[in-house]
Design a protein around this motif. Sequence first.
Motif, mmCIF file in Angstrom:
data_model
loop_
_atom_site.group_PDB
_atom_site.id
_atom_site.type_symbol
_atom_site.label_atom_id
_atom_site.label_comp_id
_atom_site.label_asym_id
_atom_site.label_seq_id
_atom_site.Cartn_x
_atom_site.Cartn_y
_atom_site.Cartn_z
ATOM 1 N N ILE A 1 0.737 -1.115 0.007
ATOM 2 C CA ILE A 1 -0.090 0.092 0.075
ATOM 3 C C ILE A 1 0.956 1.323 -0.111
ATOM 4 C CG2 ILE A 1 -1.728 1.302 1.226
ATOM 5 C CD1 ILE A 1 -2.605 -1.489 2.471
ATOM 6 N N ARG A 2 0.678 2.063 -1.064
ATOM 7 C CA ARG A 2 1.608 3.327 -1.247
ATOM 8 C C ARG A 2 0.979 4.394 -0.178
ATOM 9 N NH1 ARG A 2 0.545 2.510 -6.534
ATOM 10 N NH2 ARG A 2 -1.387 4.081 -6.266
ATOM 11 N N THR A 3 1.852 4.990 0.655
ATOM 12 C CA THR A 3 1.832 5.718 1.798
ATOM 13 C C THR A 3 1.445 7.292 0.958
ATOM 14 O OG1 THR A 3 3.872 6.444 1.874
ATOM 15 C CG2 THR A 3 3.138 4.751 3.498
ATOM 16 N N VAL A 4 0.506 7.980 1.399
ATOM 17 C CA VAL A 4 0.027 9.134 0.961
ATOM 18 C C VAL A 4 0.386 10.451 1.808
ATOM 19 C CG1 VAL A 4 -1.862 10.394 -0.159
ATOM 20 C CG2 VAL A 4 -1.596 7.938 -0.829
ATOM 21 N N ALA A 5 0.646 11.513 1.611
ATOM 22 C CA ALA A 5 0.924 12.737 2.375
ATOM 23 C C ALA A 5 -0.549 13.271 2.822
ATOM 24 C CB ALA A 5 1.755 13.656 1.659
ATOM 25 N N ASP A 6 -0.692 13.716 3.777
ATOM 26 C CA ASP A 6 -1.997 14.310 4.133
ATOM 27 C C ASP A 6 -2.472 15.540 3.101
ATOM 28 O OD1 ASP A 6 -2.168 12.898 6.557
ATOM 29 O OD2 ASP A 6 -1.169 14.316 7.784
ATOM 30 N N GLY A 7 -1.419 16.338 2.915
ATOM 31 C CA GLY A 7 -1.831 17.442 1.704
ATOM 32 C C GLY A 7 -2.446 16.814 0.408
ATOM 33 N N ARG B 1 3.655 -5.187 -6.680
ATOM 34 C CA ARG B 1 3.090 -6.338 -6.295
ATOM 35 C C ARG B 1 4.368 -6.961 -5.755
ATOM 36 N NH1 ARG B 1 0.714 -8.701 -12.079
ATOM 37 N NH2 ARG B 1 -1.135 -7.074 -12.167
ATOM 38 N N ARG B 2 3.706 -7.797 -4.481
ATOM 39 C CA ARG B 2 4.577 -8.779 -3.713
ATOM 40 C C ARG B 2 4.430 -10.132 -4.030
ATOM 41 N NH1 ARG B 2 8.599 -7.000 -0.286
ATOM 42 N NH2 ARG B 2 8.137 -4.931 0.226
ATOM 43 N N GLN B 3 3.477 -10.653 -4.466
ATOM 44 C CA GLN B 3 3.054 -11.791 -4.664
ATOM 45 C C GLN B 3 1.853 -12.157 -5.633
ATOM 46 O OE1 GLN B 3 2.612 -14.117 -1.072
ATOM 47 N NE2 GLN B 3 3.034 -16.180 -1.962
ATOM 48 N N ALA C 1 2.237 -8.360 7.399
ATOM 49 C CA ALA C 1 2.227 -7.053 6.663
ATOM 50 C C ALA C 1 0.895 -6.773 6.354
ATOM 51 C CB ALA C 1 3.412 -6.813 5.541
ATOM 52 N N VAL C 2 0.168 -7.552 5.814
ATOM 53 C CA VAL C 2 -1.205 -7.404 5.399
ATOM 54 C C VAL C 2 -2.094 -7.036 6.931
ATOM 55 C CG1 VAL C 2 -3.286 -8.604 4.418
ATOM 56 C CG2 VAL C 2 -1.158 -9.018 3.504
ATOM 57 N N ARG C 3 -1.935 -7.879 7.749
ATOM 58 C CA ARG C 3 -2.724 -7.764 9.151
ATOM 59 C C ARG C 3 -2.402 -6.289 9.687
ATOM 60 N NH1 ARG C 3 -2.647 -12.560 12.900
ATOM 61 N NH2 ARG C 3 -4.495 -11.421 13.760
ATOM 62 N N ALA C 4 -0.913 -5.780 9.516
ATOM 63 C CA ALA C 4 -0.739 -4.589 10.100
ATOM 64 C C ALA C 4 -1.107 -3.461 9.214
ATOM 65 C CB ALA C 4 0.921 -4.260 10.067
ATOM 66 N N GLY C 5 -1.700 -3.716 7.815
ATOM 67 C CA GLY C 5 -2.068 -2.526 7.098
ATOM 68 C C GLY C 5 -1.182 -2.078 6.088
ATOM 69 N N ARG C 6 -0.028 -2.724 6.060
ATOM 70 C CA ARG C 6 0.922 -2.290 5.113
ATOM 71 C C ARG C 6 0.669 -2.670 3.611
ATOM 72 N NH1 ARG C 6 3.960 -3.566 9.468
ATOM 73 N NH2 ARG C 6 4.931 -5.095 8.333
ATOM 74 N N GLN C 7 -0.029 -4.156 3.515
ATOM 75 C CA GLN C 7 -0.144 -4.777 2.140
ATOM 76 C C GLN C 7 -1.575 -4.926 2.185
ATOM 77 O OE1 GLN C 7 2.424 -7.922 2.252
ATOM 78 N NE2 GLN C 7 4.356 -6.621 1.704
ATOM 79 N N ARG C 8 -2.171 -5.264 1.019
ATOM 80 C CA ARG C 8 -3.501 -5.655 0.900
ATOM 81 C C ARG C 8 -3.465 -6.831 -0.231
ATOM 82 N NH1 ARG C 8 -6.325 -0.649 -0.704
ATOM 83 N NH2 ARG C 8 -4.352 0.560 -0.954
#
Length: 87
Positions: free
Chosen positions: A10-16, A38-40, A62-69
């Motif tokens: 999941i790409r991080t996005v700035a608040d702005g 893609r990871r897999q 990483a999926v459970r932590a919200g860094r991947q989907r």
Amino acid sequence: MRFLIVRTDIRTVADGDIAAAWAGGHRLRDETTAPEPRRQVVHAEDREAALHLARALASVGAVRAGRQRIKVLPLADYRPAYRARQT
């Protein structure tokens, strides 16, 4: 029908950027122009198998932590419109 199961970052996005997208009424992420890395990638032959694999991949930390989907995408069956005649 075949399915594609994809685990992506999941790409991080700035608040702005979030505020600008909200104010402008446009999408923050557009997968058609800039897909997530893609990871897999896994293929499944039917929906039940695809969902089973997706649940298994969802147990990754990483999926459970919200860094991947996990994404489950249906693939169209390949059936050629034209078949050469056998002579």
